[in-house]
Design an enzyme around this catalytic site. Structure first.
Site, short mmCIF file in Angstrom:
data_model
loop_
_atom_site.label_atom_id
_atom_site.label_comp_id
_atom_site.label_asym_id
_atom_site.label_seq_id
_atom_site.Cartn_x
_atom_site.Cartn_y
_atom_site.Cartn_z
N GLY A 209 0.93 -1.53 0.07
CA GLY A 209 0.10 0.21 -0.22
C GLY A 209 0.83 1.20 0.32
O GLY A 209 2.33 1.40 -0.98
N GLU A 210 0.63 2.31 0.85
CA GLU A 210 1.57 3.74 1.43
C GLU A 210 2.34 3.28 2.53
O GLU A 210 2.03 3.67 3.90
CB GLU A 210 0.78 4.74 0.92
N SER A 211 2.98 3.40 2.45
CA SER A 211 3.92 2.99 4.11
C SER A 211 4.31 4.02 4.87
O SER A 211 3.88 3.76 5.83
CB SER A 211 5.52 2.87 3.61
N CYS B 258 6.32 -5.58 -0.12
CA CYS B 258 6.06 -3.91 -0.40
C CYS B 258 5.97 -3.14 0.75
O CYS B 258 7.33 -2.95 1.18
CB CYS B 258 4.92 -4.11 -2.20
N ARG C 72 12.44 3.20 -1.41
CA ARG C 72 11.63 3.39 -1.61
C ARG C 72 11.53 3.70 -2.80
O ARG C 72 11.68 4.30 -3.41
CB ARG C 72 11.21 4.57 -0.87
N ILE D 124 5.08 -3.07 -8.08
CA ILE D 124 4.25 -1.79 -8.13
C ILE D 124 5.22 -0.35 -7.12
O ILE D 124 4.60 -0.73 -5.87
CB ILE D 124 2.65 -1.89 -7.79
N ARG D 125 5.29 0.07 -7.52
CA ARG D 125 6.19 1.06 -7.54
C ARG D 125 6.52 1.07 -6.08
O ARG D 125 6.50 1.13 -5.18
CB ARG D 125 4.92 2.74 -6.29
N HIS E 156 4.12 -8.00 -5.01
CA HIS E 156 3.10 -8.74 -3.75
C HIS E 156 2.31 -10.43 -4.55
O HIS E 156 1.57 -10.13 -5.60
CB HIS E 156 2.23 -7.63 -4.94
N GLU F 192 -0.03 -11.75 -3.07
CA GLU F 192 -1.10 -11.40 -2.33
C GLU F 192 -2.01 -11.15 -4.10
O GLU F 192 -3.08 -10.84 -3.53
CB GLU F 192 -1.63 -10.95 -1.99
N1 GLN Z 1 5.48 2.91 -2.80
C1 GLN Z 1 5.32 2.46 -1.60
C2 GLN Z 1 5.68 2.83 -0.38
O1 GLN Z 1 6.73 3.15 -0.89
C3 GLN Z 1 5.07 0.82 -1.48
C4 GLN Z 1 4.13 0.56 -2.79
C5 GLN Z 1 3.37 -1.15 -2.85
O2 GLN Z 1 3.19 -1.23 -1.90
N2 GLN Z 1 2.94 -1.24 -3.91
O3 GLN Z 1 4.82 2.44 0.43
#
Ligand code: GLN
Length: 185
Positions: free
Chosen positions: A46-48, A78, A105, A132-133, A169, A171
């Site tokens: 997600g977004e840490s 991730c 990151r 993903i990113r 990921h 999942e």
């Molecule tokens: N870019 C996100 C972060 O820095 C991580 C991306 C993800 O969990 N798919 O938290």
């Protein structure tokens, strides 16, 4: 029972994977959820930065950190890997800091923000890896850190004792072998 940190991100997909393996799970959303006895934990992607902020505000940080330090098996995917890491490039604030690695990151840049690859993860062969990113691991601070995958000269999966951290990921694919690895630990 596996606790899934469910503040933000892809927590439902981890629950779906555990369901397929007939493993019990419980979402962790507040302090009262932590009263349960957990055999393992999942920290989703997600977004840490958002997950760190929420976990802090909700008073979950210390309890979860203690569980990991006491040996509860954990799978961080991730953003979850970022939450586990002891160091984040550019001196960003860490969260649990229990995994002795440094991560970078959004390390693949914008153009390569999202991609898939097939690779071995420890003993697991041909695992579908969806990035993903994603972060990658750029430093390791303990010889007990086992490198599980290197893709294009970059470390994307490690295990350190009870902790598994991956940049991708699992999942979001139908391959359940990494979840099985957590259940085995
Ligand atoms: N870019 C996100 C972060 O820095 C991580 C991306 C993800 O969990 N798919 O938290």
């Amino acid at each position: 029972m596996i606790g899934i940190l469910a503040l933000q991100g892809a927590f439902q997909e981890h629950a779906d994977a555990l369901k397929k393996l007939s493993a019990e799970y419980k979402f962790i959303r507040n302090q009262s959820d932590l009263c349960a006895e957990f055999d393992g934990l999942i920290l989703p992607g997600g977004e840490s930065t958002v997950q760190r902020k929420l976990a802090k505000e909700l008073g979950l940080l210390e309890h979860i950190k203690k569980m990991i330090e006491e040996g509860v098996p954990v799978l961080g995917t991730c953003a979850g890997l970022i939450l586990l890491s002891k160091e984040i490039a550019c001196g960003e604030e860490t969260t649990f800091g229990t995994l002795p690695v440094a991560v970078c990151r959004n390390a693949y840049g914008r153009q390569l923000g999202s991609f898939s690859a097939l690779g071995n993860v420890g003993d697991i062969s041909d695992f579908p890896m969806r990035f993903i990113r994603a972060p990658y691991i750029e430093g390791i601070f303990s010889e007990d850190v086992e490198i599980l995958n290197v893709l294009d000269h970059k470390i994307t999966a490690v295990r350190y004792k009870n902790q598994i951290g991956v940049s991708f990921h699992p999942e979001l694919t139908s391959d359940l072998r990494l979840h099985q690895m957590l259940l085995k630990i």
